[in-house]
Write an enzyme that holds these catalytic residues in place. Structure first.
Site, mmCIF file in Angstrom:
data_model
loop_
_atom_site.group_PDB
_atom_site.id
_atom_site.type_symbol
_atom_site.label_atom_id
_atom_site.label_comp_id
_atom_site.label_asym_id
_atom_site.label_seq_id
_atom_site.Cartn_x
_atom_site.Cartn_y
_atom_site.Cartn_z
ATOM 1 C CB SER A 284 -0.937 -0.005 1.215
ATOM 2 O OG SER A 284 -1.817 -1.106 1.163
ATOM 3 C CG HIS A 349 -2.693 2.409 3.766
ATOM 4 N ND1 HIS A 349 -2.311 1.477 4.717
ATOM 5 C CD2 HIS A 349 -3.473 1.754 2.869
ATOM 6 C CE1 HIS A 349 -2.836 0.304 4.403
ATOM 7 N NE2 HIS A 349 -3.547 0.436 3.289
#
Length: 410
Positions: A284, A349
């Site tokens: 991610s 993220h």
């Protein structure tokens, strides 16, 4: 030698006319992509123009002069001057055009060279790229990619005419294949395809980042090849392929690889600083770096982006990112299957997003411009290196100073 600022009563060549048109197409920063050359390097070329009473010199003679004095000139200036010769359809070059180009080439990027070439046949067709007809399937795909990623028509036409699919977009495809292969291997080994992270053997492998094993430096990157489950892998692969492959086709493997790797590294380092007891898995960080950089580039060049349904597609990309981020947050705070070891962190993220909105935007905005000669690139890259250095010191000293209780590796 004539004064460089004197106006010569002749018509400008098509090359300079094209350059003027290029100025209307895009506004470029005043950057020193083409370094200033000493005046004596140009003296012999100027003298040749002085000997021509008409104020013109033939393109053939101009090429001969460049060949004779090319070793004395800066390579970037030589490239621009050759483009001037290529862009002339009437077979002659005006002295004032030459002077203007020498002056302006000290301030312009490679887009300046493309603006010159716009007046020649190297950029096929006079209309917009979207008006081209009779294209094959592969050509339509390349045109679609150009409208997806580039905000300026001159860049789109240049990319369309110069793209050869050699090399193909191999990097993102290779990373995707490797991630799928690793997932398949662990799926068969653990006999689990959904929420693999709930298996007691999941974090024992050599790839995931675990705070107890942070001394093993490769884990700060290798964690990207493991995923918490098929739901995690599926969303990441969809965004990685739909965004990463077109970006690599336009900007190349080196630039996209730089953004991707920086996002992955920033993700694991951000976890080690802000969520010190949690492990990390998943790509991610790299995926969010690419997607956020692309979305920011679209927003910053909204009027120039001509891709279809861009508002709807941007909304869908944000929905996918939000769903994946929400899944990661839920999993982080969901009761772990094997306490006291917590579930993987979601902070990677956010680290990827920060890389995309800074370093990634600079990379995507400078199509066909040398990044090492862009001051903004070096500013953001220096900030990134400073963050990496601070995070390394944090990992070395902070855990012991703060007496952090780390979970076992199971």
């Amino acid at each position: 030698m004539p004064d460089a600022s004197r106006d010569v009563p002749v018509h400008s060549s098509p090359a300079v006319a094209a350059n003027a048109e290029g100025d209307e197409i895009e506004v470029l920063e005043s950057i020193d992509v083409l370094p200033v050359a000493p005046e004596d390097q140009w003296k012999s070329l100027f003298d040749k123009f002085d000997s021509e009473s008409s104020g013109f010199i033939s393109t053939e003679r101009f090429r001969d002069l460049l060949a004779a004095h090319g070793s004395e000139l800066d390579p970037h200036k030589l490239e621009v001057l050759l483009a001037l010769a290529d862009g002339n359809a009437d077979g002659k070059i005006c002295y004032q055009d030459f002077v203007n180009l020498v002056r302006m080439s000290n301030k312009r990027s490679n887009s300046f060279r493309r603006a010159i070439l716009q007046g020649s046949r190297q950029l096929k067709g006079a209309g917009a790229l979207g008006e081209e007809v009779g294209l094959g399937l592969s050509q339509r795909l390349v045109r679609h990619i150009a409208y997806e990623t580039l905000p300026r028509e001159i860049d789109r036409k240049w990319y369309f005419d110069s793209y050869t699919c050699c090399p193909p977009p191999w990097l993102i495809l290779a990373i995707t294949i490797a991630e799928v292969a690793v997932f398949m291997y662990y799926g068969l080994q653990l006999d689990r395809w959904v929420l693999q992270v709930s298996s007691p053997h999941f974090l024992r492998g050599p790839l995931p980042y675990h705070p107890q094993l942070r001394i093993q430096a490769w884990r700060y990157l290798s964690y990207a090849f493991m995923h918490a489950g098929i739901e995690h892998l599926g969303l990441n692969m969809a965004m990685q392929l739909l965004v990463g492959v077109p970006l690599e086709m336009v900007h190349g493997a080196l630039r996209i690889g730089l953004v991707y790797v920086c996002g992955v590294l920033a993700g694991s380092l951000a976890v080690s600083v802000t969520d010190m007891t949690a492990p990390v898995v998943g790509s991610s960080g790299g995926v969010y770096a690419l997607v956020s950089a692309h979305l920011a580039n679209v927003v910053m060049n909204w009027s120039g982006m001509k891709c279809q349904f861009k508002l709807f597609r941007m909304a869908m990309a944000l929905v996918c990112m939000s769903v994946e981020f929400g899944r990661a947050v839920w999993l982080r705070f969901y009761p772990p299957a094997f306490p006291p070891c917590p579930n993987p962190s979601f902070v990677a993220h956010l680290g990827g997003v920060m890389v995309g909105l800074t370093l990634g935007v600079v990379v995507l905005q400078n199509y066909e411009q040398r990044l090492q000669e862009q001051s903004l690139f070096w500013i953001f890259f220096s900030v990134y290196l400073l963050f990496v250095l601070c995070a390394v010191f944090w990992n070395v000293f902070a855990y012991s100073l703060l007496d952090v209780r780390l979970p076992p590796t199971l």
